[in-house]
Design a protein around this motif. Structure first.
Motif, PDB file in Angstrom:
ATOM      1  N   GLY A  83       0.862  -1.182   0.000  1.00 42.82           N
ATOM      2  CA  GLY A  83       0.000   0.000   0.000  1.00 42.82           C
ATOM      3  C   GLY A  83       0.895   1.226   0.000  1.00 42.82           C
ATOM      4  O   GLY A  83       1.723   1.392   0.890  1.00 42.82           O
ATOM      5  N   PHE A  84       0.753   2.072  -1.006  1.00 43.80           N
ATOM      6  CA  PHE A  84       1.692   3.175  -1.210  1.00 43.80           C
ATOM      7  C   PHE A  84       1.438   4.374  -0.300  1.00 43.80           C
ATOM      8  O   PHE A  84       0.291   4.710  -0.007  1.00 43.80           O
ATOM      9  CB  PHE A  84       1.621   3.668  -2.664  1.00 43.80           C
ATOM     10  N   GLN A  85       2.551   5.041   0.066  1.00 46.14           N
ATOM     11  CA  GLN A  85       2.430   6.309   0.792  1.00 46.14           C
ATOM     12  C   GLN A  85       1.717   7.333  -0.101  1.00 46.14           C
ATOM     13  O   GLN A  85       0.890   8.097   0.378  1.00 46.14           O
ATOM     14  CB  GLN A  85       3.828   6.809   1.179  1.00 46.14           C
ATOM     15  N   TYR A  86       2.061   7.310  -1.374  1.00 46.22           N
ATOM     16  CA  TYR A  86       1.411   8.213  -2.338  1.00 46.22           C
ATOM     17  C   TYR A  86       0.799   7.365  -3.454  1.00 46.22           C
ATOM     18  O   TYR A  86       1.476   7.081  -4.446  1.00 46.22           O
ATOM     19  CB  TYR A  86       2.432   9.197  -2.923  1.00 46.22           C
ATOM     20  N   PRO A  87      -0.470   6.970  -3.296  1.00 45.35           N
ATOM     21  CA  PRO A  87      -1.089   6.109  -4.319  1.00 45.35           C
ATOM     22  C   PRO A  87      -1.072   6.785  -5.689  1.00 45.35           C
ATOM     23  O   PRO A  87      -1.306   7.985  -5.789  1.00 45.35           O
ATOM     24  CB  PRO A  87      -2.522   5.934  -3.808  1.00 45.35           C
ATOM     25  N   LEU A 130     -17.772  -2.160   3.047  1.00 47.10           N
ATOM     26  CA  LEU A 130     -17.098  -2.380   4.326  1.00 47.10           C
ATOM     27  C   LEU A 130     -16.168  -1.227   4.690  1.00 47.10           C
ATOM     28  O   LEU A 130     -15.888  -0.979   5.856  1.00 47.10           O
ATOM     29  CB  LEU A 130     -16.299  -3.689   4.286  1.00 47.10           C
ATOM     30  N   LEU A 131     -15.680  -0.517   3.666  1.00 49.20           N
ATOM     31  CA  LEU A 131     -14.768   0.601   3.930  1.00 49.20           C
ATOM     32  C   LEU A 131     -15.451   1.950   3.752  1.00 49.20           C
ATOM     33  O   LEU A 131     -14.787   2.988   3.717  1.00 49.20           O
ATOM     34  CB  LEU A 131     -13.530   0.481   3.048  1.00 49.20           C
ATOM     35  N   GLY A 132     -16.772   1.928   3.628  1.00 43.24           N
ATOM     36  CA  GLY A 132     -17.507   3.179   3.520  1.00 43.24           C
ATOM     37  C   GLY A 132     -17.156   3.969   2.276  1.00 43.24           C
ATOM     38  O   GLY A 132     -17.134   5.201   2.298  1.00 43.24           O
ATOM     39  N   MET A 133     -16.851   3.258   1.182  1.00 43.85           N
ATOM     40  CA  MET A 133     -16.521   3.943  -0.073  1.00 43.85           C
ATOM     41  C   MET A 133     -17.715   3.877  -1.015  1.00 43.85           C
ATOM     42  O   MET A 133     -18.302   2.803  -1.204  1.00 43.85           O
ATOM     43  CB  MET A 133     -15.291   3.325  -0.730  1.00 43.85           C
ATOM     44  N   GLY A 148      -7.081  12.889  -0.646  1.00 44.69           N
ATOM     45  CA  GLY A 148      -6.029  12.101   0.012  1.00 44.69           C
ATOM     46  C   GLY A 148      -6.596  10.914   0.769  1.00 44.69           C
ATOM     47  O   GLY A 148      -6.128   9.779   0.623  1.00 44.69           O
ATOM     48  N   GLY A 149      -7.638  11.183   1.565  1.00 44.97           N
ATOM     49  CA  GLY A 149      -8.232  10.114   2.362  1.00 44.97           C
ATOM     50  C   GLY A 149      -8.936   9.081   1.496  1.00 44.97           C
ATOM     51  O   GLY A 149      -8.919   7.884   1.807  1.00 44.97           O
ATOM     52  N   GLU A 150      -9.556   9.532   0.399  1.00 44.97           N
ATOM     53  CA  GLU A 150     -10.239   8.591  -0.504  1.00 44.97           C
ATOM     54  C   GLU A 150      -9.241   7.626  -1.150  1.00 44.97           C
ATOM     55  O   GLU A 150      -9.539   6.436  -1.337  1.00 44.97           O
ATOM     56  CB  GLU A 150     -11.007   9.359  -1.586  1.00 44.97           C
ATOM     57  N   LYS A 151      -8.048   8.142  -1.488  1.00 40.76           N
ATOM     58  CA  LYS A 151      -7.022   7.264  -2.072  1.00 40.76           C
ATOM     59  C   LYS A 151      -6.627   6.173  -1.085  1.00 40.76           C
ATOM     60  O   LYS A 151      -6.426   5.021  -1.468  1.00 40.76           O
ATOM     61  CB  LYS A 151      -5.773   8.075  -2.447  1.00 40.76           C
ATOM     62  N   LYS A 152      -6.515   6.554   0.161  1.00 38.24           N
ATOM     63  CA  LYS A 152      -6.103   5.584   1.178  1.00 38.24           C
ATOM     64  C   LYS A 152      -7.194   4.525   1.393  1.00 38.24           C
ATOM     65  O   LYS A 152      -6.915   3.348   1.542  1.00 38.24           O
ATOM     66  CB  LYS A 152      -5.809   6.298   2.497  1.00 38.24           C
ATOM     67  N   ARG A 153      -8.434   4.971   1.402  1.00 41.43           N
ATOM     68  CA  ARG A 153      -9.542   4.010   1.530  1.00 41.43           C
ATOM     69  C   ARG A 153      -9.567   3.071   0.346  1.00 41.43           C
ATOM     70  O   ARG A 153      -9.800   1.874   0.469  1.00 41.43           O
ATOM     71  CB  ARG A 153     -10.881   4.749   1.543  1.00 41.43           C
ATOM     72  N   ASN A 154      -9.326   3.661  -0.850  1.00 40.55           N
ATOM     73  CA  ASN A 154      -9.327   2.872  -2.070  1.00 40.55           C
ATOM     74  C   ASN A 154      -8.259   1.780  -2.009  1.00 40.55           C
ATOM     75  O   ASN A 154      -8.470   0.658  -2.476  1.00 40.55           O
ATOM     76  CB  ASN A 154      -9.088   3.797  -3.269  1.00 40.55           C
ATOM     77  N   GLU A 155      -7.134   2.100  -1.413  1.00 39.63           N
ATOM     78  CA  GLU A 155      -6.076   1.095  -1.266  1.00 39.63           C
ATOM     79  C   GLU A 155      -6.541  -0.056  -0.383  1.00 39.63           C
ATOM     80  O   GLU A 155      -6.175  -1.211  -0.605  1.00 39.63           O
ATOM     81  CB  GLU A 155      -4.827   1.737  -0.656  1.00 39.63           C
ATOM     82  N   MET A 156      -7.331   0.287   0.640  1.00 38.39           N
ATOM     83  CA  MET A 156      -7.825  -0.767   1.531  1.00 38.39           C
ATOM     84  C   MET A 156      -8.873  -1.618   0.830  1.00 38.39           C
ATOM     85  O   MET A 156      -8.981  -2.822   1.070  1.00 38.39           O
ATOM     86  CB  MET A 156      -8.395  -0.153   2.817  1.00 38.39           C
ATOM     87  N   ILE A 168       2.352  -4.649   3.267  1.00 40.69           N
ATOM     88  CA  ILE A 168       3.209  -3.568   3.729  1.00 40.69           C
ATOM     89  C   ILE A 168       2.384  -2.303   3.519  1.00 40.69           C
ATOM     90  O   ILE A 168       2.051  -1.966   2.375  1.00 40.69           O
ATOM     91  CB  ILE A 168       4.492  -3.476   2.883  1.00 40.69           C
ATOM     92  N   LEU A 169       2.009  -1.644   4.595  1.00 39.74           N
ATOM     93  CA  LEU A 169       1.128  -0.490   4.464  1.00 39.74           C
ATOM     94  C   LEU A 169       1.903   0.762   4.849  1.00 39.74           C
ATOM     95  O   LEU A 169       2.275   0.955   6.010  1.00 39.74           O
ATOM     96  CB  LEU A 169      -0.106  -0.676   5.351  1.00 39.74           C
ATOM     97  N   ASP A 170       2.174   1.596   3.840  1.00 39.75           N
ATOM     98  CA  ASP A 170       3.043   2.762   4.030  1.00 39.75           C
ATOM     99  C   ASP A 170       2.208   4.005   4.322  1.00 39.75           C
ATOM    100  O   ASP A 170       1.614   4.587   3.424  1.00 39.75           O
ATOM    101  CB  ASP A 170       3.911   2.957   2.782  1.00 39.75           C
ATOM    102  N   GLU A 171       2.162   4.377   5.569  1.00 39.10           N
ATOM    103  CA  GLU A 171       1.425   5.559   6.014  1.00 39.10           C
ATOM    104  C   GLU A 171      -0.019   5.568   5.508  1.00 39.10           C
ATOM    105  O   GLU A 171      -0.524   6.565   5.017  1.00 39.10           O
ATOM    106  CB  GLU A 171       2.152   6.841   5.595  1.00 39.10           C
ATOM    107  N   THR A 172      -0.649   4.413   5.664  1.00 38.51           N
ATOM    108  CA  THR A 172      -2.049   4.273   5.273  1.00 38.51           C
ATOM    109  C   THR A 172      -2.938   5.205   6.083  1.00 38.51           C
ATOM    110  O   THR A 172      -4.032   5.553   5.672  1.00 38.51           O
ATOM    111  CB  THR A 172      -2.469   2.803   5.474  1.00 38.51           C
ATOM    112  N   ASP A 173      -2.445   5.633   7.245  1.00 43.14           N
ATOM    113  CA  ASP A 173      -3.245   6.500   8.117  1.00 43.14           C
ATOM    114  C   ASP A 173      -3.093   7.981   7.790  1.00 43.14           C
ATOM    115  O   ASP A 173      -3.853   8.797   8.298  1.00 43.14           O
ATOM    116  CB  ASP A 173      -2.868   6.259   9.586  1.00 43.14           C
TER     117      ASP A 173
END
Ligand code: ATP
Ligand code: MG
Length: 247
Positions: A83-87, A130-133, A148-156, A168-173
């Motif tokens: 999971g990328f820091q910058y998707p 499940l991820l509220g997307m 920014g937050g939508e990209k992170k949710r999309n990764e999940m 490996i989750l890179d700054e998913t938060d």
């Protein structure tokens, strides 16, 4: 599951990882914290197989297999997810197309039959729920114009769909709002907290660790692991900073 020994890696002739050793067993969540520029994302890229990173010494085995000897897509097929820091944004390719291709390529490498469009859409919608997307986001080009937050949710969502063995989750938060942080934390637990899976969680903040309780917290500084502790180490770092904790 993952065994990294004395890993040295460089990019453009500059050594970033300088003798990193780390073992992750099945069923474990390891958090990696550390100052900016320490090499955390580099570690993720080297494990994920991103081109441009040269491993000059050391070894990485995944389930006993030499991970560094196989290509990025083979690593994904073996169950490694990054999971990328910058998707990255992929204009012109819809999220569903991309996710379905990714999943079916992995299924093919495991001799499983591809999912049909209908089957896949059901799976993708379930994960998005499940991820509220919003389902509409599945139709949009990958990450283009996503916040920014939508990209992170999309990764999940992507992680939920491919159901990896090791993530490996890179700054998913980073960039997540307060509710999203909980949703993503719950998602990581739901998808990855299994006896046969493991997670490397790169983060700057202790908050995510309230939701995804780590078995170990490591400090990565100047290309190697300099300290290892339990969840309390993250609290201590947040209170005192890296310099004080090392003193
Ligand atoms: N192409 C490059 N050429 C030279 N140095 C590079 C290159 N790419 C990355 N670096 C350097 O490698 C170091 C490690 O970067 P990395 O992204 O792994 O840090 P990080 O620990 O993830 O930091 P952050 O917490 O800010 O995300 C940085 O000093 C960065 O400038
Ligand atoms: Mg980084």
């Amino acid at each position: 599951m993952l065994k990294i020994e004395n890993l040295h890696a460089e990019i453009d002739g500059k050594e970033i990882l300088k003798g990193l050793t780390l073992t992750v067993n099945a069923g474990e969540v390891h958090a990696i914290m550390g100052p900016n520029g320490a090499g955390k994302s580099t570690l993720g890229y080297v494990l994920g197989g991103r081109p441009g990173y040269e491993v000059t010494a050391g070894s990485v085995t995944f389930d006993g297999q030499d991970l560094l000897a196989i290509d990025a897509h083979e690593r994904a097929a073996a169950g490694v997810f990054l999971g990328f820091q910058y998707p990255v944004e992929i204009p012109g390719v819809s999220n569903v197309q991309f996710l379905r291709e990714a999943l079916n390529a992995q299924r093919a490498s495991r001799d499983e039959k591809p999912l049909s469009g209908g089957e896949f859409l059901k799976l993708a919608r379930g994960q998005a729920d499940l991820l509220g997307m919003d389902h509409d986001m599945l139709k949009r080009p990958v990450n283009v114009g996503f916040s920014g937050g939508e990209k992170k949710r999309n990764e999940m969502v992507q992680m939920g769909i491919v159901d990896p063995k090791f993530a490996i989750l890179d700054e998913t938060d980073s960039g997540l709002d307060i509710d999203a942080l909980r949703i993503v934390g719950d998602g990581i637990n739901r998808i990855m907290r299994k006896p046969d899976k493991a997670v490397l969680l790169i983060t700057h903040y202790q908050r995510l660790l309230d939701y995804v309780a780590p078995d170990f917290v490591h400090v990565l500084e100047a290309g190697r692991i300099t300290r290892t502790g339990g969840a309390e180490l993250a609290h201590q770092l947040e209170r005192e900073g890296y310099a004080a904790v090392n003193a």
